[in-house]
Design a protein around this motif. Structure first.
Motif, short mmCIF file in Angstrom:
data_model
loop_
_atom_site.label_atom_id
_atom_site.label_comp_id
_atom_site.label_asym_id
_atom_site.label_seq_id
_atom_site.Cartn_x
_atom_site.Cartn_y
_atom_site.Cartn_z
N ASP A 1 18.36 -8.05 -3.68
CA ASP A 1 16.91 -8.16 -3.53
C ASP A 1 16.22 -7.02 -4.28
OD1 ASP A 1 16.33 -10.16 -0.95
OD2 ASP A 1 18.29 -9.19 -0.90
N LEU A 2 15.06 -7.33 -4.85
CA LEU A 2 14.23 -6.32 -5.50
C LEU A 2 12.95 -6.15 -4.70
CD1 LEU A 2 14.48 -7.17 -9.32
CD2 LEU A 2 15.56 -5.27 -8.10
N VAL A 3 12.68 -4.91 -4.32
CA VAL A 3 11.46 -4.61 -3.57
C VAL A 3 10.52 -3.89 -4.52
CG1 VAL A 3 10.49 -3.43 -1.57
CG2 VAL A 3 12.79 -4.41 -1.44
N ASP A 4 9.48 -4.59 -4.97
CA ASP A 4 8.58 -4.09 -6.01
C ASP A 4 7.53 -3.15 -5.42
OD1 ASP A 4 7.00 -3.70 -8.22
OD2 ASP A 4 6.72 -5.82 -8.67
N LEU A 5 7.49 -1.93 -5.94
CA LEU A 5 6.56 -0.92 -5.44
C LEU A 5 5.28 -0.82 -6.26
CD1 LEU A 5 9.15 1.98 -4.84
CD2 LEU A 5 8.40 0.23 -3.20
N ARG A 6 5.19 -1.57 -7.33
CA ARG A 6 4.08 -1.41 -8.28
C ARG A 6 2.72 -1.74 -7.71
NH1 ARG A 6 4.01 -1.00 -13.51
NH2 ARG A 6 2.39 -2.59 -13.72
N HIS A 7 2.66 -2.56 -6.69
CA HIS A 7 1.37 -3.05 -6.20
C HIS A 7 0.94 -2.40 -4.89
CE1 HIS A 7 1.75 -6.07 -9.36
NE2 HIS A 7 2.98 -6.24 -8.94
N ILE A 8 1.57 -1.29 -4.55
CA ILE A 8 1.23 -0.58 -3.32
C ILE A 8 0.17 0.48 -3.63
CG2 ILE A 8 2.11 0.89 -1.47
CD1 ILE A 8 4.81 -0.45 -1.76
N ALA A 9 -1.02 0.29 -3.10
CA ALA A 9 -2.16 1.16 -3.41
C ALA A 9 -1.90 2.61 -3.00
CB ALA A 9 -3.41 0.64 -2.73
N GLU A 10 -1.12 2.82 -1.92
CA GLU A 10 -0.83 4.17 -1.43
C GLU A 10 -0.07 5.01 -2.44
OE1 GLU A 10 0.68 3.89 2.91
OE2 GLU A 10 0.96 1.89 2.03
N LEU A 11 0.58 4.38 -3.40
CA LEU A 11 1.41 5.09 -4.37
C LEU A 11 0.67 5.40 -5.67
CD1 LEU A 11 4.78 3.15 -4.00
CD2 LEU A 11 4.10 5.28 -2.90
N LYS A 12 -0.59 5.04 -5.75
CA LYS A 12 -1.33 5.19 -7.00
C LYS A 12 -2.36 6.31 -6.90
CE LYS A 12 -0.83 0.29 -8.16
NZ LYS A 12 0.04 0.49 -9.32
N GLY A 13 -2.78 6.78 -8.06
CA GLY A 13 -3.91 7.70 -8.11
C GLY A 13 -3.57 9.14 -8.45
N ILE A 14 -4.56 9.83 -8.99
CA ILE A 14 -4.45 11.23 -9.39
C ILE A 14 -5.57 12.01 -8.70
CG2 ILE A 14 -4.68 12.85 -11.31
CD1 ILE A 14 -3.58 10.55 -13.10
N THR A 15 -5.21 13.11 -8.09
CA THR A 15 -6.20 13.98 -7.43
C THR A 15 -6.01 15.41 -7.90
OG1 THR A 15 -6.15 12.57 -5.45
CG2 THR A 15 -7.15 14.75 -5.24
N VAL A 16 -7.09 16.05 -8.31
CA VAL A 16 -7.05 17.45 -8.71
C VAL A 16 -8.09 18.21 -7.91
CG1 VAL A 16 -7.30 19.11 -10.59
CG2 VAL A 16 -6.26 16.88 -11.04
N ASN A 17 -7.63 19.14 -7.08
CA ASN A 17 -8.52 20.00 -6.30
C ASN A 17 -8.30 21.44 -6.75
OD1 ASN A 17 -9.72 18.04 -4.58
ND2 ASN A 17 -7.82 17.93 -3.39
N GLY A 18 -9.26 21.99 -7.48
CA GLY A 18 -9.06 23.30 -8.07
C GLY A 18 -7.94 23.20 -9.09
N ARG A 19 -6.85 23.91 -8.84
CA ARG A 19 -5.69 23.84 -9.72
C ARG A 19 -4.52 23.10 -9.08
NH1 ARG A 19 -6.58 26.38 -14.20
NH2 ARG A 19 -4.38 26.29 -14.83
N ARG A 20 -4.76 22.52 -7.92
CA ARG A 20 -3.72 21.74 -7.24
C ARG A 20 -3.77 20.30 -7.72
NH1 ARG A 20 1.19 22.78 -5.14
NH2 ARG A 20 1.76 21.30 -3.49
N VAL A 21 -2.67 19.83 -8.23
CA VAL A 21 -2.58 18.49 -8.81
C VAL A 21 -1.66 17.63 -7.95
CG1 VAL A 21 -1.94 17.13 -10.84
CG2 VAL A 21 -2.91 19.42 -11.13
#
Length: 265
Positions: A47-67
């Protein structure tokens, strides 16, 4: 390719439940390694469990110098992120030179580090940036995460959720790429923190995968210059030797790439 059953969960919780429900299930993200391996019948997950469409795994956040970069973020998204470019352009440069456009639009940072190919680019960045690998169960320092060729500290069913790091004062990445695959025959990521500490990580050259080089770190901590690299000895005995290049050749490449990386900061 052997027959497999495809699953498309909507959440991390659902993905973990699905993976644990089958004896031979595998997570797939960009599929840049797993799918070609399956096509060659070298891997046969039930079985293949596709992670590409999980919103929780996406996105970039930069707070000050914390990435913080979500594991499902593609190489293209990292390479074109204005937020990351503002604090750590070396990460954008690295991502922009992974594979070809197809790979960069499909491959993800989480998939890359979870696979831990010995010639992949991201593991060097994670080590040099002293990143934290965040999973659905815990947080793992990058130094403890990469454990050998294609091996990591991930437990069965554990998912990389994100990576996080403090942007350094200076950083750069340089690699000598195989002209066909664009994988690193030797890649060096150098980083100098705000407090002056230096970390240097090497990919593509180590017989046991990505590693830090203490000699380069000490030399650059004393003198952050390309000239400082010249006096450092890179031991070829622990380096990879294959049809693409001998261990001695890679040892020289490590020094050349280190010089280029420092010169680029």
């Amino acid at each position: 390719m052997y027959a497999t059953t495809y699953h498309r969960p909507a959440s991390i919780t659902d993905a973990v439940k699905l993976q644990s429900s089958f004896d031979e299930a595998k997570y797939v993200s960009g599929g840049m390694t797993l799918i070609p391996t399956m096509k060659q019948r070298l891997a046969a997950p039930s079985d293949l469990v596709d992670l590409r469409h999980i919103a929780e795994l996406k996105g970039i956040t930069v707070n000050g110098r914390r990435v913080r970069i979500g594991a499902g973020t593609t190489h293209h998204e990292v390479s074109t992120s204005a937020e990351i470019e503002a604090v750590c352009p070396a990460a954008c440069h690295l991502a922009a030179h992974i594979g070809d456009p197809h790979v960069r639009h499909m491959g993800t940072i989480g998939g890359s580090i979870a696979n831990n190919d010995p010639a992949a680019d991201y593991p060097a960045a994670m080590l040099a940036l002293d990143a934290t690998i965040i999973t659905n169960a815990r947080e793992i320092p990058a130094g403890d995460f990469f454990t050998g060729l294609f091996e990591t500290a991930l437990e069965d069913g554990e998912i990389v959720v994100a990576v996080a790091f403090d942007a350094p004062a200076k950083a750069a990445y340089a690699k000598f790429a195989n002209p066909a695959s664009r994988y690193a025959m030797a890649g060096v990521f150098v980083a100098k923190a705000e407090n002056g500490s230096v970390r240097v990580a090497v990919t593509g050259a180590g017989s046991n995968g990505v590693f830090r080089h203490a000699g380069l770190e000490d030399a650059l901590a004393a003198d952050w210059s390309a000239d400082a690299v010249s006096a450092v000895e890179v031991d070829a005995s622990d380096l990879l030797s294959d049809l693409h290049g001998s261990a001695e050749y890679r040892a020289n490449l490590v020094k050349v790439m280190a010089k280029r990386a420092v010169a680029a900061t």
